[in-house]
Design a protein around this motif. Sequence first.
Motif, PDB file in Angstrom:
ATOM      1  N   CYS A  37       0.837  -1.210   0.000  1.00  0.00           N
ATOM      2  CA  CYS A  37       0.000   0.000   0.000  1.00  0.00           C
ATOM      3  C   CYS A  37       0.870   1.257   0.000  1.00  0.00           C
ATOM      4  O   CYS A  37       0.593   2.212  -0.737  1.00  0.00           O
ATOM      5  N   GLN A  38       1.916   1.245   0.829  1.00  0.00           N
ATOM      6  CA  GLN A  38       2.790   2.421   0.905  1.00  0.00           C
ATOM      7  C   GLN A  38       3.551   2.639  -0.399  1.00  0.00           C
ATOM      8  O   GLN A  38       3.655   3.772  -0.882  1.00  0.00           O
ATOM      9  N   GLU A  39       4.076   1.567  -1.007  1.00  0.00           N
ATOM     10  CA  GLU A  39       4.794   1.693  -2.273  1.00  0.00           C
ATOM     11  C   GLU A  39       3.871   2.160  -3.391  1.00  0.00           C
ATOM     12  O   GLU A  39       4.246   2.997  -4.206  1.00  0.00           O
ATOM     13  N   THR A  40       2.660   1.619  -3.431  1.00  0.00           N
ATOM     14  CA  THR A  40       1.695   2.015  -4.455  1.00  0.00           C
ATOM     15  C   THR A  40       1.329   3.490  -4.304  1.00  0.00           C
ATOM     16  O   THR A  40       1.227   4.216  -5.299  1.00  0.00           O
ATOM     17  N   TYR A  41       1.145   3.927  -3.075  1.00  0.00           N
ATOM     18  CA  TYR A  41       0.800   5.329  -2.841  1.00  0.00           C
ATOM     19  C   TYR A  41       1.931   6.261  -3.267  1.00  0.00           C
ATOM     20  O   TYR A  41       1.693   7.321  -3.842  1.00  0.00           O
ATOM     21  N   LEU A  42       3.178   5.861  -3.011  1.00  0.00           N
ATOM     22  CA  LEU A  42       4.322   6.693  -3.405  1.00  0.00           C
ATOM     23  C   LEU A  42       4.454   6.779  -4.928  1.00  0.00           C
ATOM     24  O   LEU A  42       4.831   7.826  -5.464  1.00  0.00           O
ATOM     25  N   LYS A  43       4.132   5.686  -5.632  1.00  0.00           N
ATOM     26  CA  LYS A  43       4.268   5.666  -7.089  1.00  0.00           C
ATOM     27  C   LYS A  43       3.092   6.338  -7.788  1.00  0.00           C
ATOM     28  O   LYS A  43       3.271   7.071  -8.748  1.00  0.00           O
ATOM     29  N   THR A  44       1.872   6.062  -7.329  1.00  0.00           N
ATOM     30  CA  THR A  44       0.683   6.508  -8.062  1.00  0.00           C
ATOM     31  C   THR A  44      -0.114   7.592  -7.346  1.00  0.00           C
ATOM     32  O   THR A  44      -0.947   8.240  -7.970  1.00  0.00           O
TER      33      THR A  44
END
Length: 192
Positions: A37-44
Amino acid sequence: MYKAYKYRIYPTDDQKASLAKAFGCCRWYWNFALNLCQETYLKTGKGLSRGYILGLLPGLKKEYPWLTDAYSQSLQVVALNLSTAYKNFFEKRAQLPRFKSKHGRQSLSYPANVKFEGDYIKLPGKIGLVYCHRHREFEGTIKTVTVSQNSDGQYYASVLVDDGKETPSQSTEGKAVGIDVGLTHFAITSDG
């Protein structure tokens, strides 16, 4: 109306080993999903839905066969708890969800298929019958059972029960009195 009851349980050594594996699986899945969730939020700039997180489970179980040590519905509850944690964060009721450690309190939830048989609680999966010290009886249907281990190594089962009664409404009739506990006087009421 929902009521919660907390009972001390006494698993055998084999059951403790099975619970430790289940705790580890649920903790790992929480940390994996939170990191994603954290990685997805940082990317998108967008988060992941509970449905997406749940959809990852079958593939993860093939990639990591040890995930089957935990009861499948317990892993599904992890996705529900993570989405609820994010919802509470965005509505400013809680802090940002954090990663879970294997040190300290451990827990997992069973949303169904838990029964009491005499002095024992029957947990689904590989756990089975666990001796339970029931100091209070309850009436109603079991909704959720959360098994936890505190940092002292003691095990507890928190049982959420629906007793079928309606929640009592708050009365606005009558007079309300505020009480202030002070230093010079023991208690002072708002009406003098």
